[in-house]
Design a protein around this motif. Structure first.
Motif, PDB file in Angstrom:
ATOM      1  N   ASN A  73      -0.207  12.580   3.063  1.00  0.00           N
ATOM      2  CA  ASN A  73      -0.901  13.512   2.188  1.00  0.00           C
ATOM      3  C   ASN A  73      -1.047  13.002   0.757  1.00  0.00           C
ATOM      4  O   ASN A  73      -1.691  13.647  -0.059  1.00  0.00           O
ATOM      5  CB  ASN A  73      -0.173  14.862   2.167  1.00  0.00           C
ATOM      6  CG  ASN A  73      -0.143  15.506   3.528  1.00  0.00           C
ATOM      7  OD1 ASN A  73      -1.045  15.298   4.337  1.00  0.00           O
ATOM      8  ND2 ASN A  73       0.890  16.274   3.804  1.00  0.00           N
ATOM      9  N   LEU A  74      -0.450  11.860   0.455  1.00  0.00           N
ATOM     10  CA  LEU A  74      -0.468  11.303  -0.892  1.00  0.00           C
ATOM     11  C   LEU A  74      -1.836  10.707  -1.207  1.00  0.00           C
ATOM     12  O   LEU A  74      -2.399   9.976  -0.389  1.00  0.00           O
ATOM     13  CB  LEU A  74       0.607  10.218  -0.983  1.00  0.00           C
ATOM     14  CG  LEU A  74       1.109   9.783  -2.331  1.00  0.00           C
ATOM     15  CD1 LEU A  74       1.834  10.941  -3.014  1.00  0.00           C
ATOM     16  CD2 LEU A  74       2.064   8.617  -2.180  1.00  0.00           C
ATOM     17  N   PRO A  75      -2.407  10.999  -2.396  1.00  0.00           N
ATOM     18  CA  PRO A  75      -3.684  10.371  -2.764  1.00  0.00           C
ATOM     19  C   PRO A  75      -3.516   8.870  -3.008  1.00  0.00           C
ATOM     20  O   PRO A  75      -2.425   8.406  -3.348  1.00  0.00           O
ATOM     21  CB  PRO A  75      -4.066  11.070  -4.070  1.00  0.00           C
ATOM     22  CG  PRO A  75      -3.199  12.260  -4.172  1.00  0.00           C
ATOM     23  CD  PRO A  75      -1.974  11.982  -3.354  1.00  0.00           C
ATOM     24  N   VAL A  76      -4.578   8.118  -2.848  1.00  0.00           N
ATOM     25  CA  VAL A  76      -4.549   6.675  -3.078  1.00  0.00           C
ATOM     26  C   VAL A  76      -4.247   6.417  -4.554  1.00  0.00           C
ATOM     27  O   VAL A  76      -4.810   7.046  -5.437  1.00  0.00           O
ATOM     28  CB  VAL A  76      -5.902   6.033  -2.683  1.00  0.00           C
ATOM     29  CG1 VAL A  76      -5.924   4.555  -3.045  1.00  0.00           C
ATOM     30  CG2 VAL A  76      -6.162   6.221  -1.206  1.00  0.00           C
ATOM     31  N   VAL A 134       4.306   3.038  -2.689  1.00  0.00           N
ATOM     32  CA  VAL A 134       3.031   3.153  -3.395  1.00  0.00           C
ATOM     33  C   VAL A 134       1.891   3.075  -2.386  1.00  0.00           C
ATOM     34  O   VAL A 134       1.839   2.150  -1.570  1.00  0.00           O
ATOM     35  CB  VAL A 134       2.867   2.018  -4.432  1.00  0.00           C
ATOM     36  CG1 VAL A 134       1.584   2.193  -5.213  1.00  0.00           C
ATOM     37  CG2 VAL A 134       4.059   1.937  -5.346  1.00  0.00           C
ATOM     38  N   LYS A 135       0.969   4.035  -2.450  1.00  0.00           N
ATOM     39  CA  LYS A 135      -0.185   4.041  -1.559  1.00  0.00           C
ATOM     40  C   LYS A 135      -1.332   3.306  -2.258  1.00  0.00           C
ATOM     41  O   LYS A 135      -1.961   3.827  -3.161  1.00  0.00           O
ATOM     42  CB  LYS A 135      -0.590   5.466  -1.214  1.00  0.00           C
ATOM     43  CG  LYS A 135      -1.629   5.546  -0.117  1.00  0.00           C
ATOM     44  CD  LYS A 135      -1.785   6.964   0.378  1.00  0.00           C
ATOM     45  CE  LYS A 135      -2.681   7.020   1.594  1.00  0.00           C
ATOM     46  NZ  LYS A 135      -2.788   8.387   2.114  1.00  0.00           N
ATOM     47  N   LEU A 178       2.535  -0.496  -0.723  1.00  0.00           N
ATOM     48  CA  LEU A 178       3.426  -1.417  -1.424  1.00  0.00           C
ATOM     49  C   LEU A 178       4.782  -0.732  -1.477  1.00  0.00           C
ATOM     50  O   LEU A 178       4.879   0.428  -1.869  1.00  0.00           O
ATOM     51  CB  LEU A 178       2.915  -1.680  -2.847  1.00  0.00           C
ATOM     52  CG  LEU A 178       3.889  -2.316  -3.828  1.00  0.00           C
ATOM     53  CD1 LEU A 178       4.193  -3.751  -3.414  1.00  0.00           C
ATOM     54  CD2 LEU A 178       3.326  -2.285  -5.232  1.00  0.00           C
ATOM     55  N   ILE A 179       5.827  -1.447  -1.067  1.00  0.00           N
ATOM     56  CA  ILE A 179       7.172  -0.894  -1.082  1.00  0.00           C
ATOM     57  C   ILE A 179       8.034  -1.766  -1.982  1.00  0.00           C
ATOM     58  O   ILE A 179       8.108  -2.978  -1.794  1.00  0.00           O
ATOM     59  CB  ILE A 179       7.767  -0.817   0.338  1.00  0.00           C
ATOM     60  CG1 ILE A 179       6.875   0.074   1.197  1.00  0.00           C
ATOM     61  CG2 ILE A 179       9.194  -0.308   0.301  1.00  0.00           C
ATOM     62  CD1 ILE A 179       7.287   0.174   2.636  1.00  0.00           C
ATOM     63  N   GLU A 197       0.310   9.037 -10.475  1.00  0.00           N
ATOM     64  CA  GLU A 197      -0.400   7.754 -10.573  1.00  0.00           C
ATOM     65  C   GLU A 197       0.591   6.605 -10.810  1.00  0.00           C
ATOM     66  O   GLU A 197       1.463   6.689 -11.661  1.00  0.00           O
ATOM     67  CB  GLU A 197      -1.401   7.817 -11.726  1.00  0.00           C
ATOM     68  CG  GLU A 197      -2.429   6.718 -11.724  1.00  0.00           C
ATOM     69  CD  GLU A 197      -3.472   6.864 -10.628  1.00  0.00           C
ATOM     70  OE1 GLU A 197      -3.918   5.825 -10.127  1.00  0.00           O
ATOM     71  OE2 GLU A 197      -3.811   8.007 -10.277  1.00  0.00           O
ATOM     72  N   TYR A 198       0.425   5.511 -10.052  1.00  0.00           N
ATOM     73  CA  TYR A 198       1.317   4.354 -10.145  1.00  0.00           C
ATOM     74  C   TYR A 198       0.877   3.426 -11.266  1.00  0.00           C
ATOM     75  O   TYR A 198      -0.280   3.026 -11.351  1.00  0.00           O
ATOM     76  CB  TYR A 198       1.336   3.585  -8.819  1.00  0.00           C
ATOM     77  CG  TYR A 198       2.170   2.333  -8.859  1.00  0.00           C
ATOM     78  CD1 TYR A 198       3.546   2.402  -8.922  1.00  0.00           C
ATOM     79  CD2 TYR A 198       1.573   1.081  -8.828  1.00  0.00           C
ATOM     80  CE1 TYR A 198       4.324   1.256  -8.956  1.00  0.00           C
ATOM     81  CE2 TYR A 198       2.339  -0.076  -8.853  1.00  0.00           C
ATOM     82  CZ  TYR A 198       3.712   0.023  -8.919  1.00  0.00           C
ATOM     83  OH  TYR A 198       4.483  -1.114  -8.956  1.00  0.00           O
TER      84      TYR A 198
END
Length: 104
Positions: free
Chosen positions: A17-20, A38-39, A46-47, A90-91
């Motif tokens: 359900n996480l946005p890109v 991180v999506k 990315l982990i 946001e990443y």
């Protein structure tokens, strides 16, 4: 906080359900070790592992997340029974790994 035993299905559901471009911060109860999920794309993650070991896993598809995350839980959270999961938004590479949390 969620039980470590039920954390994998809960985190996989949150990842879907996480946005890109957004990410999850998974920490121990004491908040001294963490794993960032991180999506990057619809099926690209990315982990970042930071605790006993420091590693980056790039371009991981969703179907391999479960197995990888299970091994990371065993390595980074061996004696934890509860883990903390934060939806961080946001990443940003610069600030994501340097967020200070109160350590117990």
């Amino acid at each position: 906080m969620i039980d470590k035993s039920s954390s994998i299905p809960a985190i996989l559901e949150r990842l879907q359900n996480l946005p890109v471009g957004h990410y999850l911060d998974v920490r121990t109860y004491k908040r001294n070790r963490f794993v960032l999920l991180v999506k990057k794309g619809e099926d690209d993650f990315l982990i970042i592992e930071n605790g006993y070991f420091q590693e980056r896993f790039e371009n991981i598809p969703m179907k391999k997340i479960k197995k990888l995350f299970k091994t990371l839980l065993k390595k980074e959270f061996p004696r934890s029974t509860k883990i903390r999961v934060y939806n961080m938004g946001e990443y940003d590479e610069q600030t994501a790994e340097n967020i200070e949390r109160k350590v117990l």
